[in-house]
Design an enzyme around this catalytic site. Structure first.
Site, PDB file in Angstrom:
ATOM      1  N   ASP A 194      10.411  14.885  -3.167  1.00  0.00           N
ATOM      2  CA  ASP A 194      10.506  13.300  -3.846  1.00  0.00           C
ATOM      3  C   ASP A 194      11.162  13.842  -5.132  1.00  0.00           C
ATOM      4  O   ASP A 194      10.251  12.390  -6.246  1.00  0.00           O
ATOM      5  CB  ASP A 194       8.318  12.508  -3.643  1.00  0.00           C
ATOM      6  CG  ASP A 194       8.240  14.141  -3.925  1.00  0.00           C
ATOM      7  OD1 ASP A 194       8.063  15.685  -4.183  1.00  0.00           O
ATOM      8  OD2 ASP A 194       6.335  14.295  -4.538  1.00  0.00           O
ATOM      9  N   SER A 195      11.619  14.512  -5.341  1.00  0.00           N
ATOM     10  CA  SER A 195      11.887  14.868  -6.771  1.00  0.00           C
ATOM     11  C   SER A 195      13.188  14.098  -6.627  1.00  0.00           C
ATOM     12  O   SER A 195      13.630  13.802  -7.653  1.00  0.00           O
ATOM     13  CB  SER A 195      12.563  16.194  -6.726  1.00  0.00           C
ATOM     14  OG  SER A 195      14.175  16.422  -5.804  1.00  0.00           O
TER      15      SER A 195
ATOM     16  N   ASP B 116       9.239  13.661   2.272  1.00  0.00           N
ATOM     17  CA  ASP B 116       8.128  14.394   1.291  1.00  0.00           C
ATOM     18  C   ASP B 116       7.096  12.980   1.785  1.00  0.00           C
ATOM     19  O   ASP B 116       8.389  12.203   1.613  1.00  0.00           O
ATOM     20  CB  ASP B 116       9.048  14.376   0.211  1.00  0.00           C
ATOM     21  CG  ASP B 116       8.640  16.042  -0.133  1.00  0.00           C
ATOM     22  OD1 ASP B 116       8.077  16.620   0.356  1.00  0.00           O
ATOM     23  OD2 ASP B 116       9.369  16.046  -1.868  1.00  0.00           O
TER      24      ASP B 116
ATOM     25  N   LYS C 229       6.565  16.154   5.014  1.00  0.00           N
ATOM     26  CA  LYS C 229       5.875  17.664   4.234  1.00  0.00           C
ATOM     27  C   LYS C 229       5.405  17.015   3.086  1.00  0.00           C
ATOM     28  O   LYS C 229       5.196  15.906   2.860  1.00  0.00           O
ATOM     29  CB  LYS C 229       7.280  18.547   3.307  1.00  0.00           C
ATOM     30  CG  LYS C 229       6.445  19.571   2.650  1.00  0.00           C
ATOM     31  CD  LYS C 229       7.981  19.637   1.526  1.00  0.00           C
ATOM     32  CE  LYS C 229       8.684  19.909   0.353  1.00  0.00           C
ATOM     33  NZ  LYS C 229       7.664  19.407  -0.679  1.00  0.00           N
TER      34      LYS C 229
ATOM     35  N   GLU D  92       2.296  18.897   0.405  1.00  0.00           N
ATOM     36  CA  GLU D  92       1.745  19.693  -0.700  1.00  0.00           C
ATOM     37  C   GLU D  92      -0.046  20.129  -0.417  1.00  0.00           C
ATOM     38  O   GLU D  92      -0.294  18.804  -0.580  1.00  0.00           O
ATOM     39  CB  GLU D  92       1.537  18.652  -2.406  1.00  0.00           C
ATOM     40  CG  GLU D  92       3.496  18.769  -2.356  1.00  0.00           C
ATOM     41  CD  GLU D  92       3.234  18.264  -4.193  1.00  0.00           C
ATOM     42  OE1 GLU D  92       3.198  18.262  -4.866  1.00  0.00           O
ATOM     43  OE2 GLU D  92       4.678  18.243  -3.809  1.00  0.00           O
TER      44      GLU D  92
ATOM     45  N   GLU E  98       6.712  27.210  -3.462  1.00  0.00           N
ATOM     46  CA  GLU E  98       7.457  27.096  -5.079  1.00  0.00           C
ATOM     47  C   GLU E  98       6.910  27.700  -6.517  1.00  0.00           C
ATOM     48  O   GLU E  98       5.727  27.904  -7.154  1.00  0.00           O
ATOM     49  CB  GLU E  98       7.580  25.596  -5.312  1.00  0.00           C
ATOM     50  CG  GLU E  98       7.684  25.494  -6.483  1.00  0.00           C
ATOM     51  CD  GLU E  98       8.640  23.699  -6.824  1.00  0.00           C
ATOM     52  OE1 GLU E  98       7.894  22.433  -5.280  1.00  0.00           O
ATOM     53  OE2 GLU E  98       8.520  23.094  -7.557  1.00  0.00           O
TER      54      GLU E  98
HETATM   55  O1  KIV Z   1      10.864  17.023  -4.015  1.00  0.00           O
HETATM   56  C1  KIV Z   1      11.250  17.826  -3.748  1.00  0.00           C
HETATM   57  O2  KIV Z   1      12.832  18.538  -4.083  1.00  0.00           O
HETATM   58  C2  KIV Z   1      11.138  19.280  -3.501  1.00  0.00           C
HETATM   59  C3  KIV Z   1      11.668  20.881  -3.530  1.00  0.00           C
HETATM   60  C4  KIV Z   1      11.397  20.761  -4.855  1.00  0.00           C
HETATM   61  C5  KIV Z   1      11.353  21.764  -2.649  1.00  0.00           C
HETATM   62  O3  KIV Z   1       9.730  19.069  -2.734  1.00  0.00           O
END
Ligand code: KIV
Length: 259
Positions: free
Chosen positions: A44-45, A83, A113, A115, A182
């Site tokens: 989600d970055s 994510d 994924k 969090e 992280e």
């Molecule tokens: O969203 C993302 O890019 C991430 C990485 C930093 C692991 O979760």
């Protein structure tokens, strides 16, 4: 058939490092896959690096589905993980099942994924794993909690380090196939890596994790700003700016096209 979650666990047992990068579109996904990256994360970055938001919080599940489908179309070998965005899974287990189910059904990626390692997240990971949805955990600095934790290194006090270790163990016991660590101290990441039967994928967590992940925009020097632990292997911002200004100059001087 590409790489599987089980393959990554076998590689941990064999001591083979896992290489992971993020992707947000078809073109980059194709390039990363062809270069032999093992795990491609539709992180989600992308809210920040591809869509210009200040944090990862605004991105929606529908937007993630759009990007994950494009990435998936570009990948033949790597395991693709997407994510679950902020508030698409925290309300209840059934909300998480609905969101993760949509990700797998509508995009074709193999895993999600999420969090956090608090009890509600553990219950969610357990239920998703039970119904056959592979889950990657993510502890330490969790960007979806930026307004509570900031972007600071986590696990620097004994209590916090113990909490992160317990969360990682709980995620593994709940059925997660891997955990992102992280921005935590290297010695904490080393301890977690030694204790877990599943791979740890580090970002700003030292060199003793089972694998490493970077945000591809940081690796390529495309980000406007990047975290202190990221490394740029090329400065694409400069290269792209130069190419665009060469093109502009050629057009303005009548040098392109040549006839
Ligand atoms: O969203 C993302 O890019 C991430 C990485 C930093 C692991 O979760």
């Amino acid at each position: 058939m590409g790489l599987t979650t089980q393959q990554l666990i076998t590689w941990k047992q064999q001591g083979r490092s896992i290489v992971a990068l993020t992707a947000w579109d078809y073109g980059f996904a194709q390039l990363l896959d062809a270069a032999g990256i093992d795990l491609i994360l539709v992180g989600d970055s992308l809210a920040m690096v591809a869509l210009g938001y200040e944090t990862t919080l605004p991105i929606t599940l529908d937007e993630m589905l759009h990007h994950a489908s494009a990435v998936r179309r570009g990948v033949k070998r790597a395991l693709v993980v997407c994510d679950l965005p902020f508030l698409s899974y925290q309300e209840s287990v059934s909300q998480a099942i609905h969101a993760a189910g949509r990700v797998l059904k509508e995009t074709g990626v193999q895993a999600v994924k999420l969090e956090g390692g608090h009890p509600a997240a553990i219950e969610t990971v357990s239920r998703l794993s039970d119904i056959g949805i592979p889950v990657m955990g993510h502890v330490g600095l969790t960007p979806q909690s930026v307004h509570r934790l900031g972007y600071r290194q986590q696990g620097t006090t004994e209590t916090d380090a113990e909490r992160i270790l317990s969360e990682a163990i709980a995620l593994s016991e709940a059925g997660a196939f891997a955990v992102v660590l992280e921005h935590i101290p290297a010695n904490l990441a080393r301890t977690i890596t030694a204790k877990l039967p599943i791979p740890t994928i580090g970002i700003g967590a030292g060199s003793d994790c089972d694998g490493q992940v970077l945000v591809t925009a940081d690796l390529l020097g495309l980000s406007e700003k990047q975290p202190p632990f990221a490394k740029s292997y090329v400065n694409l911002r400069d290269i792209v700016t130069q190419a665009v200004s060469d093109f502009s100059q050629d057009v303005r001087e009548g040098k392109f096209p040549e006839n």
